[in-house]
Scaffold this motif. Structure first.
Motif, PDB file in Angstrom:
ATOM      1  N   MET A   1      -3.676  62.815 119.632  1.00 19.08           N
ATOM      2  CA  MET A   1      -3.652  62.076 120.898  1.00 19.08           C
ATOM      3  C   MET A   1      -4.825  62.496 121.802  1.00 19.08           C
ATOM      4  O   MET A   1      -5.338  61.687 122.578  1.00 19.08           O
ATOM      5  CB  MET A   1      -2.311  62.288 121.611  1.00 19.08           C
ATOM      6  CG  MET A   1      -1.148  61.623 120.881  1.00 19.08           C
ATOM      7  SD  MET A   1       0.477  62.292 121.391  1.00 19.08           S
ATOM      8  CE  MET A   1       0.754  61.400 122.916  1.00 19.08           C
ATOM      9  N   ILE A   2      -5.234  63.750 121.706  1.00 17.97           N
ATOM     10  CA  ILE A   2      -6.427  64.178 122.454  1.00 17.97           C
ATOM     11  C   ILE A   2      -7.663  63.530 121.828  1.00 17.97           C
ATOM     12  O   ILE A   2      -8.509  62.962 122.517  1.00 17.97           O
ATOM     13  CB  ILE A   2      -6.567  65.715 122.457  1.00 17.97           C
ATOM     14  CG1 ILE A   2      -5.415  66.355 123.247  1.00 17.97           C
ATOM     15  CG2 ILE A   2      -7.917  66.136 123.045  1.00 17.97           C
ATOM     16  CD1 ILE A   2      -5.383  67.884 123.178  1.00 17.97           C
ATOM     17  N   GLU A   3      -7.743  63.595 120.495  1.00 17.13           N
ATOM     18  CA  GLU A   3      -8.922  63.055 119.800  1.00 17.13           C
ATOM     19  C   GLU A   3      -9.085  61.549 120.028  1.00 17.13           C
ATOM     20  O   GLU A   3     -10.203  61.040 120.109  1.00 17.13           O
ATOM     21  CB  GLU A   3      -8.838  63.368 118.303  1.00 17.13           C
ATOM     22  CG  GLU A   3      -9.072  64.850 118.018  1.00 17.13           C
ATOM     23  CD  GLU A   3      -8.743  65.270 116.589  1.00 17.13           C
ATOM     24  OE1 GLU A   3      -9.160  66.363 116.195  1.00 17.13           O
ATOM     25  OE2 GLU A   3      -8.055  64.513 115.863  1.00 17.13           O
ATOM     26  N   SER A   4      -7.971  60.850 120.145  1.00 13.60           N
ATOM     27  CA  SER A   4      -8.041  59.386 120.347  1.00 13.60           C
ATOM     28  C   SER A   4      -8.267  59.029 121.813  1.00 13.60           C
ATOM     29  O   SER A   4      -8.453  57.861 122.143  1.00 13.60           O
ATOM     30  CB  SER A   4      -6.749  58.732 119.871  1.00 13.60           C
ATOM     31  OG  SER A   4      -5.689  59.009 120.786  1.00 13.60           O
ATOM     32  N   GLY A   5      -8.203  60.029 122.704  1.00 15.81           N
ATOM     33  CA  GLY A   5      -8.387  59.753 124.138  1.00 15.81           C
ATOM     34  C   GLY A   5      -7.090  59.379 124.842  1.00 15.81           C
ATOM     35  O   GLY A   5      -7.110  59.018 126.013  1.00 15.81           O
ATOM     36  N   GLU A   6      -5.956  59.457 124.138  1.00 17.85           N
ATOM     37  CA  GLU A   6      -4.684  59.136 124.791  1.00 17.85           C
ATOM     38  C   GLU A   6      -4.276  60.260 125.754  1.00 17.85           C
ATOM     39  O   GLU A   6      -3.676  60.011 126.794  1.00 17.85           O
ATOM     40  CB  GLU A   6      -3.586  58.914 123.735  1.00 17.85           C
ATOM     41  CG  GLU A   6      -2.303  58.404 124.354  1.00 17.85           C
ATOM     42  CD  GLU A   6      -1.204  58.129 123.328  1.00 17.85           C
ATOM     43  OE1 GLU A   6      -1.477  58.233 122.108  1.00 17.85           O
ATOM     44  OE2 GLU A   6      -0.068  57.834 123.756  1.00 17.85           O
ATOM     45  N   ILE A   7      -4.591  61.511 125.400  1.00 18.41           N
ATOM     46  CA  ILE A   7      -4.360  62.650 126.303  1.00 18.41           C
ATOM     47  C   ILE A   7      -5.717  63.127 126.816  1.00 18.41           C
ATOM     48  O   ILE A   7      -6.586  63.492 126.027  1.00 18.41           O
ATOM     49  CB  ILE A   7      -3.620  63.804 125.595  1.00 18.41           C
ATOM     50  CG1 ILE A   7      -2.190  63.374 125.241  1.00 18.41           C
ATOM     51  CG2 ILE A   7      -3.606  65.054 126.474  1.00 18.41           C
ATOM     52  CD1 ILE A   7      -1.375  64.426 124.515  1.00 18.41           C
ATOM     53  N   CYS A   8      -5.884  63.086 128.138  1.00 19.98           N
ATOM     54  CA  CYS A   8      -7.162  63.447 128.773  1.00 19.98           C
ATOM     55  C   CYS A   8      -7.014  64.518 129.842  1.00 19.98           C
ATOM     56  O   CYS A   8      -8.028  65.045 130.319  1.00 19.98           O
ATOM     57  CB  CYS A   8      -7.785  62.225 129.442  1.00 19.98           C
ATOM     58  SG  CYS A   8      -8.325  60.960 128.299  1.00 19.98           S
ATOM     59  N   ASP A   9      -5.803  64.809 130.266  1.00 27.42           N
ATOM     60  CA  ASP A   9      -5.598  65.737 131.376  1.00 27.42           C
ATOM     61  C   ASP A   9      -6.231  67.104 131.082  1.00 27.42           C
ATOM     62  O   ASP A   9      -5.952  67.712 130.042  1.00 27.42           O
ATOM     63  CB  ASP A   9      -4.091  65.880 131.611  1.00 27.42           C
ATOM     64  CG  ASP A   9      -3.788  66.987 132.584  1.00 27.42           C
ATOM     65  OD1 ASP A   9      -4.341  66.969 133.688  1.00 27.42           O
ATOM     66  OD2 ASP A   9      -3.022  67.895 132.211  1.00 27.42           O
ATOM     67  N   SER A  10      -7.044  67.601 132.005  1.00 35.36           N
ATOM     68  CA  SER A  10      -7.868  68.785 131.712  1.00 35.36           C
ATOM     69  C   SER A  10      -7.057  70.040 131.412  1.00 35.36           C
ATOM     70  O   SER A  10      -7.403  70.802 130.506  1.00 35.36           O
ATOM     71  CB  SER A  10      -8.846  69.056 132.864  1.00 35.36           C
ATOM     72  OG  SER A  10      -8.202  69.592 134.000  1.00 35.36           O
TER      73      SER A  10
END
Lengths: 176, 176
Positions: free
Chosen positions: B153-162
């Motif tokens: 989900m991070i790699e796909s850009g779904e999770i972006c929160d720093s």
């Protein structure tokens, strides 16, 4: 379950150089009314550049923290600017390095409770060296620091910047 | 070389629920005068909790991005509150989980150009389950998602929160 907040009205409190502040009135999922404090920002671009095991970091005084801190080279998007172009521009202006190849690496929402900023982080594979061209009023030092040392600086709390910490750990994880 | 900026004067533009905005006049290292837009914030606390390979994430509507996003449980410090106490409180209130043991994990400056916020991230080793106690006007879903899935989900850009991205990559790097 989906929880949407709908805007009723908005008020522009401040228009600045790097941010605008708006306070919006919104309807919450239960029908009640609340306000949202919104820092509006054009977005940022940053570059993780690792050269022979060393990370390119700039050290600059950050007024909000009252000290100089290390960060990967970065800056804000100019209005309408493509994030990749901004990343290449900031890298060149701040450090003098020219990226031959910038790959999208991370997209970050720095603090989603009150800003709409998106930071686009790129990975620079190879870099030639030109000359630094700082903006008026911009003062910073350029450093190349071994990645093992950068990791220690994160662990000790010397490096805290979110785009830098995220990018370094992602790079270390993918290259372990 | 050291580059300090000295405050000449400051103006409070806005006092809000979660932030104040001040614009300060400063002297730059070359003696010229500039302004700094300062979002003042009490700071935040967050918890990375991994239970049997699954990460505890809350999904909530973030008005600034106009959509629901996934984040590790977090919230702002109450005035004078210890970050560790705030982390335990937010975890309990948002998810119902009770941390037996919170260890300092990361300290993050989310976006140092315009905010003084510090986010203190803790790692929760073990968690008992109580019951959720959301603040008035707070709406969120609690999720336990496999860490491999969170990475995707991070790699796909779904999770972006720093804070979430930093904490997940640090955890993955240290446990690879």
């Amino acid at each position: 379950m989906s929880f949407i907040e709908k805007k009723i009205s908005g008020k522009r409190i401040y228009e600045g150089k790097i941010l605008n502040l708006e306070v919006d009135e919104v309807v919450l999922p239960d029908g009640s009314v609340s306000s949202r404090e919104c820092v509006r920002h054009h977005g940022g671009a940053a570059v993780l550049c690792v050269l022979d095991g060393k990370v390119l970091l700039v050290k600059q005084f950050r007024y909000l923290y009252g000290k100089e801190i290390y960060e990967i080279p970065a800056g804000k998007l100019e209005k309408g600017e493509n994030p990749k172009d901004a990343a290449a521009r900031e890298l060149r202006e701040e450090t003098g390095y020219v990226a031959n190849d910038l790959k999208p690496f991370l997209k970050i929402f720095p603090t989603p409770g009150y800003t709409d900023e998106i930071i686009h982080v790129y990975l620079a594979k190879c870099c030639g060296l030109g000359s630094q061209q700082l903006d008026k009023g911009e003062f910073l030092n350029v450093n190349l620091i071994k990645i093992e040392e950068v990791l220690k600086m994160i662990e000790s709390g010397e490096i805290c910047d979110s785009k830098t910490v995220s990018a370094i750990y992602k790079y270390l994880y993918e290259n372990k």
